[in-house]
Design a protein around this motif. Structure first.
Motif, short mmCIF file in Angstrom:
data_model
loop_
_atom_site.label_atom_id
_atom_site.label_comp_id
_atom_site.label_asym_id
_atom_site.label_seq_id
_atom_site.Cartn_x
_atom_site.Cartn_y
_atom_site.Cartn_z
N MET A 1 38.82 67.48 29.65
CA MET A 1 37.64 68.29 29.79
C MET A 1 37.47 68.67 31.25
SD MET A 1 33.63 67.24 29.66
CE MET A 1 33.87 66.38 31.18
N ASP A 2 37.10 69.90 31.48
CA ASP A 2 36.73 70.37 32.81
C ASP A 2 35.26 70.76 32.76
OD1 ASP A 2 39.28 70.22 34.05
OD2 ASP A 2 39.87 72.03 32.97
N LEU A 3 34.55 70.46 33.83
CA LEU A 3 33.13 70.80 33.90
C LEU A 3 32.82 71.31 35.30
CD1 LEU A 3 30.28 68.83 32.29
CD2 LEU A 3 30.00 69.81 34.54
N ILE A 4 32.30 72.53 35.35
CA ILE A 4 31.90 73.14 36.62
C ILE A 4 30.40 73.34 36.56
CG2 ILE A 4 32.09 75.18 38.10
CD1 ILE A 4 34.94 75.53 36.91
N THR A 5 29.71 72.92 37.61
CA THR A 5 28.26 73.04 37.67
C THR A 5 27.88 74.04 38.74
OG1 THR A 5 28.01 70.74 36.96
CG2 THR A 5 26.11 71.77 38.04
N GLU A 6 26.95 74.93 38.39
CA GLU A 6 26.44 75.89 39.36
C GLU A 6 24.95 76.09 39.15
OE1 GLU A 6 27.22 80.28 37.71
OE2 GLU A 6 29.07 79.10 37.85
N ARG A 7 24.30 76.53 40.17
CA ARG A 7 22.88 76.85 40.08
C ARG A 7 22.74 78.36 40.10
NH1 ARG A 7 21.59 71.95 40.28
NH2 ARG A 7 21.78 70.40 41.86
N ALA A 17 34.81 73.04 29.51
CA ALA A 17 36.04 73.50 28.86
C ALA A 17 36.79 72.29 28.31
CB ALA A 17 36.92 74.26 29.84
N GLY A 18 37.40 72.47 27.15
CA GLY A 18 38.19 71.40 26.55
C GLY A 18 37.44 70.69 25.44
N ARG A 19 37.62 69.39 25.39
CA ARG A 19 37.02 68.56 24.35
C ARG A 19 35.86 67.76 24.92
NH1 ARG A 19 40.56 67.39 19.94
NH2 ARG A 19 39.65 65.31 19.79
#
Length: 112
Positions: A1-7, A17-19
């Motif tokens: 899993m990929d996780l990108i955080t933005e404001r 993204a992913g599982r």
């Protein structure tokens, strides 16, 4: 899993993204809950690239919704793939969570 955080605007957007399953749920929970700060309790979950969600992933989404609500905010999801949407429908989560087709609609649901 990929996780990108933005404001963006008045919301925190988590692009996943992913599982979202047992192996990845702890990291997702830390990232999503860790980004909630005073004034940042409107949370958008970009699920366009999520291929699979398990019960552990559903738990993360529910925890995020509870924490956001307690901070006078909310959570909205958008871009669910058909198989992922089925999981939310079957589990009943689609009746208790804000789910939108796109980012703009999800943001509008939260007033962000």
């Amino acid at each position: 899993m990929d996780l990108i955080t933005e404001r963006k605007g008045g919301a925190v957007i988590h692009r996943i993204a992913g599982r979202l399953d047992t192996a990845t749920s702890a990291a997702a929970e830390r990232s999503i809950l860790g980004a909630m700060a005073p004034g940042q309790s409107r949370v958008l979950l970009d699920m366009r690239e999520v291929a699979y969600v398990s019960s552990a992933g559903l738990r993360v989404v529910l925890l995020a919704a509870k924490h956001a609500k307690a901070a006078a905010g909310g959570v909205a999801l958008f871009g669910l793939q058909p198989a992922v949407r089925d999981v939310f429908d079957i589990s009943g989560f689609s009746r208790i969570l804000a789910i939108a087709p796109g980012e703009a609609e999800a943001a509008a649901m939260l007033g962000a």
